[in-house]
Design a protein around this motif. Structure first.
Motif, short mmCIF file in Angstrom:
data_model
loop_
_atom_site.label_atom_id
_atom_site.label_comp_id
_atom_site.label_asym_id
_atom_site.label_seq_id
_atom_site.Cartn_x
_atom_site.Cartn_y
_atom_site.Cartn_z
N THR A 1 -20.92 -35.57 -34.88
CA THR A 1 -20.56 -34.32 -34.50
C THR A 1 -19.09 -33.95 -35.46
OG1 THR A 1 -21.75 -34.29 -32.96
CG2 THR A 1 -20.32 -32.42 -33.23
N LEU B 1 -19.33 -31.23 -37.51
CA LEU B 1 -18.42 -30.03 -36.94
C LEU B 1 -17.12 -29.89 -36.73
CD1 LEU B 1 -21.84 -28.76 -34.53
CD2 LEU B 1 -20.57 -27.67 -36.67
N ILE C 1 -15.52 -28.52 -31.55
CA ILE C 1 -16.04 -26.18 -31.08
C ILE C 1 -15.44 -25.71 -30.28
CG2 ILE C 1 -18.61 -25.58 -30.19
CD1 ILE C 1 -19.78 -28.70 -31.34
N HIS D 1 -14.49 -22.68 -38.17
CA HIS D 1 -15.23 -23.85 -37.46
C HIS D 1 -16.77 -22.76 -37.92
CE1 HIS D 1 -13.22 -25.27 -34.57
NE2 HIS D 1 -12.56 -24.68 -34.67
N ASP D 2 -17.89 -23.91 -37.89
CA ASP D 2 -19.01 -23.02 -38.46
C ASP D 2 -19.92 -23.40 -37.24
OD1 ASP D 2 -18.86 -22.87 -41.11
OD2 ASP D 2 -19.32 -25.51 -41.25
N ALA D 3 -19.23 -23.63 -36.13
CA ALA D 3 -19.46 -23.05 -35.11
C ALA D 3 -19.36 -23.11 -33.73
CB ALA D 3 -21.07 -25.03 -34.78
N THR E 1 -23.73 -20.12 -35.49
CA THR E 1 -23.28 -20.99 -36.06
C THR E 1 -23.80 -20.63 -37.52
OG1 THR E 1 -26.14 -21.26 -36.14
CG2 THR E 1 -24.43 -23.25 -35.19
N ARG F 1 -27.42 -27.13 -38.47
CA ARG F 1 -25.63 -26.37 -37.29
C ARG F 1 -25.67 -26.74 -35.83
NH1 ARG F 1 -22.50 -24.11 -42.28
NH2 ARG F 1 -21.88 -26.59 -43.19
N HIS G 1 -14.16 -26.93 -41.51
CA HIS G 1 -13.72 -28.26 -40.24
C HIS G 1 -12.48 -28.23 -39.97
CE1 HIS G 1 -13.38 -31.92 -38.96
NE2 HIS G 1 -14.88 -31.97 -39.01
#
Length: 230
Positions: free
Chosen positions: A120, A124, A127, A151-153, A163, A174, A218
């Motif tokens: 993780t 990611l 989160i 962020h992607d999530a 996501t 994701r 990221h």
């Protein structure tokens, strides 16, 4: 991938979301950006278990229906999806669901910012929990916009998870990573708490993303529940 194959892939992702228990009734939504700047999206008012390619709606950048079966329109959450595409040119797909454990963190108003699991950390990073927003309003797009840069999530306060990815399969993976990490974090808390990786090793893991061909954004080492280390 042809236009019809893409429609079929979206439906396959929807079916998997339902089978995994990430959505119930008519919950959740998926969208994909097409080469011409228009979008395919799941319609409102239908279970993800019953989605078939013909029921997806083709919309423009304002959410207007360009093609679709009579009586089918995009989800009221389409505003959230469109904001993701507006904020980031690299986003090609958006997935919103209610995976139970990750959503448990969201309704408890807890972010998932522990750097405790290698995969993780690489995939990611932390989160975040985005501020509360009333569904179907512009409150939700406005709440997520500041977080999309890094962020992607993300978790949506009292709501679920979101996501993004270059394609729908990446966005789906994701969400899988997010939910698994939430499960592991909850188990770790029951066992006395997760043991975070050292800052030096966190930085090393993040630097390995390119070698592993991990794409997307990221945040680096970033905390939401605790003050950032000096």
């Amino acid at each position: 991938m042809s236009y019809m194959e893409l429609r079929e892939e979206i439906c396959e992702i929807c079916h998997r979301m339902w089978q995994l228990g990430w959505v119930a009734a008519n919950d959740g939504n998926v969208s994909v950006k097409l080469d011409d700047g228009t979008f395919l999206a799941t319609p409102t008012g239908i279970s993800k278990s019953f989605i078939i390619p013909e029921k997806l709606v083709h919309i423009d950048k304002d959410g207007n229906v360009l093609e679709g079966l009579k009586g089918y329109g995009p989800s009221s959450e389409i505003k959230m999806h469109l904001r993701c595409y507006q904020e980031r040119e690299d986003v090609g797909a958006v997935l919103h669901a209610h995976p139970p454990v990750a959503t448990g963190f969201a309704v408890a108003n807890k972010s998932l910012d522990d750097y405790s699991m290698i995969e993780t950390v690489i995939a990611l990073g932390s989160i975040p929990l985005t501020p509360y927003g009333t569904p179907s309003t512009y409150e939700v797009p406005d709440a997520i916009a500041p977080y999309l840069k890094e962020h992607d999530a993300m978790l949506l306060a009292n709501h679920g998870a979101l996501t993004v990815g270059t394609d729908v399969l990446t966005a789906y993976y994701r969400m899988e990573t997010l939910e698994l990490f939430a499960k592991i974090t909850l188990n770790a808390q029951l066992l006395g708490g997760a043991k975070e990786i050292s800052r030096e090793n966190i930085d090393r893991l993040i630097s390995m993303r390119e070698g592993y061909k991990v794409t997307g954004r990221h945040p680096g080492y970033k905390k939401y529940n605790k003050p950032e280390e000096e």
